[in-house]
Scaffold this motif. Structure first.
Motif, PDB file in Angstrom:
ATOM      1  N   ARG A 194       0.810  -1.220   0.000  1.00 32.81           N
ATOM      2  CA  ARG A 194       0.000   0.000   0.000  1.00 32.81           C
ATOM      3  C   ARG A 194       0.848   1.277   0.000  1.00 32.81           C
ATOM      4  O   ARG A 194       0.350   2.339   0.344  1.00 32.81           O
ATOM      5  N   ASN A 195       2.099   1.180  -0.377  1.00 37.79           N
ATOM      6  CA  ASN A 195       2.979   2.337  -0.196  1.00 37.79           C
ATOM      7  C   ASN A 195       3.481   2.947  -1.501  1.00 37.79           C
ATOM      8  O   ASN A 195       4.457   3.677  -1.508  1.00 37.79           O
ATOM      9  N   ASP A 196       2.825   2.639  -2.635  1.00 37.38           N
ATOM     10  CA  ASP A 196       3.342   3.120  -3.918  1.00 37.38           C
ATOM     11  C   ASP A 196       2.307   3.999  -4.606  1.00 37.38           C
ATOM     12  O   ASP A 196       1.222   3.528  -4.955  1.00 37.38           O
ATOM     13  N   PRO A 197       2.606   5.289  -4.832  1.00 39.19           N
ATOM     14  CA  PRO A 197       1.644   6.175  -5.499  1.00 39.19           C
ATOM     15  C   PRO A 197       1.317   5.732  -6.925  1.00 39.19           C
ATOM     16  O   PRO A 197       0.289   6.124  -7.475  1.00 39.19           O
ATOM     17  N   ARG A 198       2.161   4.900  -7.520  1.00 36.61           N
ATOM     18  CA  ARG A 198       1.892   4.420  -8.879  1.00 36.61           C
ATOM     19  C   ARG A 198       0.710   3.445  -8.907  1.00 36.61           C
ATOM     20  O   ARG A 198       0.203   3.124  -9.980  1.00 36.61           O
ATOM     21  N   SER A 199       0.256   3.000  -7.726  1.00 37.44           N
ATOM     22  CA  SER A 199      -0.982   2.209  -7.666  1.00 37.44           C
ATOM     23  C   SER A 199      -2.155   3.038  -8.161  1.00 37.44           C
ATOM     24  O   SER A 199      -3.056   2.531  -8.837  1.00 37.44           O
ATOM     25  N   ASP A 200      -2.161   4.333  -7.813  1.00 35.40           N
ATOM     26  CA  ASP A 200      -3.225   5.221  -8.292  1.00 35.40           C
ATOM     27  C   ASP A 200      -3.151   5.429  -9.801  1.00 35.40           C
ATOM     28  O   ASP A 200      -4.177   5.656 -10.459  1.00 35.40           O
ATOM     29  N   LEU A 201      -1.952   5.336 -10.373  1.00 35.29           N
ATOM     30  CA  LEU A 201      -1.798   5.492 -11.821  1.00 35.29           C
ATOM     31  C   LEU A 201      -2.351   4.272 -12.551  1.00 35.29           C
ATOM     32  O   LEU A 201      -2.867   4.392 -13.661  1.00 35.29           O
ATOM     33  N   PHE A 202      -2.243   3.096 -11.941  1.00 34.69           N
ATOM     34  CA  PHE A 202      -2.852   1.904 -12.525  1.00 34.69           C
ATOM     35  C   PHE A 202      -4.368   2.098 -12.600  1.00 34.69           C
ATOM     36  O   PHE A 202      -4.995   1.825 -13.635  1.00 34.69           O
ATOM     37  N   ALA A 203      -4.968   2.581 -11.512  1.00 35.72           N
ATOM     38  CA  ALA A 203      -6.413   2.826 -11.501  1.00 35.72           C
ATOM     39  C   ALA A 203      -6.797   3.873 -12.536  1.00 35.72           C
ATOM     40  O   ALA A 203      -7.840   3.755 -13.203  1.00 35.72           O
ATOM     41  N   LEU A 204      -5.965   4.896 -12.714  1.00 35.45           N
ATOM     42  CA  LEU A 204      -6.212   5.903 -13.744  1.00 35.45           C
ATOM     43  C   LEU A 204      -6.182   5.248 -15.127  1.00 35.45           C
ATOM     44  O   LEU A 204      -7.004   5.565 -16.000  1.00 35.45           O
ATOM     45  N   GLY A 205      -5.254   4.314 -15.340  1.00 39.66           N
ATOM     46  CA  GLY A 205      -5.206   3.595 -16.606  1.00 39.66           C
ATOM     47  C   GLY A 205      -6.469   2.792 -16.862  1.00 39.66           C
ATOM     48  O   GLY A 205      -6.962   2.730 -17.996  1.00 39.66           O
ATOM     49  N   VAL A 206      -7.040   2.191 -15.801  1.00 35.24           N
ATOM     50  CA  VAL A 206      -8.298   1.452 -15.938  1.00 35.24           C
ATOM     51  C   VAL A 206      -9.418   2.408 -16.353  1.00 35.24           C
ATOM     52  O   VAL A 206     -10.226   2.102 -17.237  1.00 35.24           O
ATOM     53  N   LEU A 207      -9.464   3.591 -15.734  1.00 37.32           N
ATOM     54  CA  LEU A 207     -10.474   4.596 -16.087  1.00 37.32           C
ATOM     55  C   LEU A 207     -10.362   4.989 -17.562  1.00 37.32           C
ATOM     56  O   LEU A 207     -11.359   5.041 -18.291  1.00 37.32           O
ATOM     57  N   LEU A 208      -9.137   5.291 -17.990  1.00 38.14           N
ATOM     58  CA  LEU A 208      -8.922   5.720 -19.373  1.00 38.14           C
ATOM     59  C   LEU A 208      -9.299   4.608 -20.352  1.00 38.14           C
ATOM     60  O   LEU A 208      -9.914   4.865 -21.392  1.00 38.14           O
ATOM     61  N   TYR A 209      -8.936   3.384 -20.037  1.00 38.37           N
ATOM     62  CA  TYR A 209      -9.250   2.230 -20.887  1.00 38.37           C
ATOM     63  C   TYR A 209     -10.763   2.099 -21.047  1.00 38.37           C
ATOM     64  O   TYR A 209     -11.283   1.949 -22.160  1.00 38.37           O
TER      65      TYR A 209
END
Length: 478
Positions: A194-209
């Motif tokens: 739970r310590n990586d801000p890039r986890s939020d970027l993965f979720a952003l990628g799901v949104l964009l997809y």
């Protein structure tokens, strides 16, 4: 405490309940007002946890997390915090009442036009970058947790699963199961990392997809076994579903959706940068994919996923410090070669301290405020293209990965204003700019570099050159 039935007109501390707005699985939302508010005062929102003998204890801990984090947040991308109530009496959080609907409403119309997908992505990425700069990783980015102000900015809500670098991570301390929302949870979250801000970027990628194709990239798994598949299984390439998606947008989406966070974008600001500058997106094999990866690649990921549980510990602030967006403003006029070399030296030093940085090479093509501008020089060469070639020539000795560098010719009558505006729009962390020295006229009129130092919202390094030597002066223009 004993759960009580809430009714309109009831008073909790200083707040009067006016109308129940929504009841979810973990909390109920009420419109409230302060007892002391004058008529016509803006209404507020009160969030109260649903308490009961059979209720999920993680929801209670999540509410405690939100009570800890929300007072620490500020800015236009988060709801304004007002007050909170303790669990010894009636637990609640009061915040500003946001008008309008969440991003969820737009998904009914997916797939959206490319320009709409990019515009939404830019707003969400900017909000995420602002949140990460406040040492918070959201960890539950999904359409219903994103709203928009009337002025257009995205607002991130619901911090029950979030993590703050400077506060205890109660959820990680008390629970071992993955926490998040099935379609949007990142591979590392499946492993309770739970310590990586890039986890939020993965979720952003799901949104964009989903916005670009009308489909979820990884379905909606309801079990830990189903979630673990994203540790080795890649999604169907977006362009295989919607042929109207351009190569650059598929590149951005799949870059966000990399299984290994080290292969994703380093920061949300870098995602926003690419979405705002599609002509500068470096196309890799991601952009041309038409089918999912073959069995060999999938098996390699499957074996590698075992080691993901031992990923190094880090924080949002540490990740951002390794990945700034750096702008170097370059004067391409004749006679500026020594200064150009000094800029290269300082830029190289800065990039050595930030291995995941993105460099934007910028020059300003001066235009007339009134009247027609020359498009070609005396030799018949296009001036804009000439400057673009000059920027690439300047940067060649740096030998940077093409994914880490972009080139921009800004056409404007005011060079300083153009650089400052570019830095603001692209959430730039550091500007490197040259100064030719002083003169009475320059002191009177004000140099470009001094205006940038005075007005920029980020760190500015001014580089001076005298013969073969150079010096730099750092100024943080707040």
């Amino acid at each position: 405490m004993v759960a009580t039935r809430l009714e309109p007109g009831m008073v909790i501390d200083d707040f009067v309940l006016e109308e129940k707005l929504h009841k979810g699985g973990m909390a109920v939302l009420w419109r409230v007002r302060r007892k002391s508010d004058a008529p016509g005062a803006a209404p507020l929102l009160m969030k109260l946890p649903i308490l009961g003998d059979n209720h999920d204890p993680a929801a209670i801990v999540g509410f405690e997390v939100e009570q800890m984090i929300m007072p620490k947040l500020s800015g236009i991308h988060v709801p304004r915090y007002v007050a909170a109530g303790d669990f010894t009496a009636q637990p609640y959080i009061v915040m500003e009442l946001l008008a309008g609907k969440s991003l969820r409403a737009r998904f009914d119309d997916a797939p959206l036009p490319v320009e709409d997908v990019a515009a939404i992505g830019i707003k969400v990425a900017n909000a995420l970058h602002d949140l990460h700069k406040q040492n918070v990783i959201h960890l539950d980015i999904k359409p219903s947790n994103i709203m928009f102000r009337e002025s257009g900015e995205a607002i991130l809500i619901d911090y029950g699963l979030a993590r703050h670098d400077k506060l205890p991570d109660l959820l990680a301390e008390e629970f071992r199961l993955p926490m998040g929302t099935g379609p949007y949870i990142s591979p590392e979250q499946v492993l309770n990392i739970r310590n990586d801000p890039r986890s939020d970027l993965f979720a952003l990628g799901v949104l964009l997809y989903h916005l670009a194709t009308g489909e979820r990239p990884l379905g909606n798994p309801m079990s830990v076994r189903g979630l673990r598949r994203r540790l080795w299984r890649d999604p169907v390439p977006p362009r295989a579903i919607n042929a109207r998606i351009p190569a650059w947008l598929q590149e951005v989406i799949l870059h966000c959706l990399e299984v290994n966070p080290a292969r994703r974008y380093s920061t949300a600001a870098q995602v926003a940068f690419d979405l705002q500058n599609p002509d500068q997106v470096t196309l890799t094999a991601r952009a041309e994919k038409r089918v999912r990866d073959g069995l060999f690649k999938v098996m390699r990921r499957w074996f590698r996923s075992v080691g993901m549980e031992a990923m190094p510990q880090q924080s949002a602030s540490e990740q951002l410090s390794r990945a700034p967006i750096v702008v170097v403003a370059i004067d391409l006029t004749q006679g500026s070669e020594a200064l150009a070399e000094a800029l290269r030296v300082i830029t190289r030093r800065i990039l050595q301290t930030a291995p995941e940085a993105r460099l934007a090479c910028v020059t300003v093509q001066k235009t007339n405020r009134i009247g027609m501008d020359e498009v070609v020089d005396k030799k018949g060469r296009n001036i804009h293209v000439k400057h673009l070639v000059g920027l690439k020539h300047w940067a060649r000795p740096l030998a940077l990965d093409p994914e880490k560098i972009t080139y921009h010719v800004l056409e404007a009558p005011d060079a300083a204003a153009a650089i400052i505006d570019y830095a603001k729009v692209n959430d730039v962390d550091h500007i490197v700019i040259g100064s030719r020295g002083s003169s009475v006229l320059r002191r009177y009129l004000g140099s470009v570099s001094s205006q940038v130092v005075a007005q920029a919202d980020c760190t500015v390094t001014v580089v001076k050159s005298g013969g073969d030597s150079s010096s730099s002066a750092d100024a943080s223009a707040a």
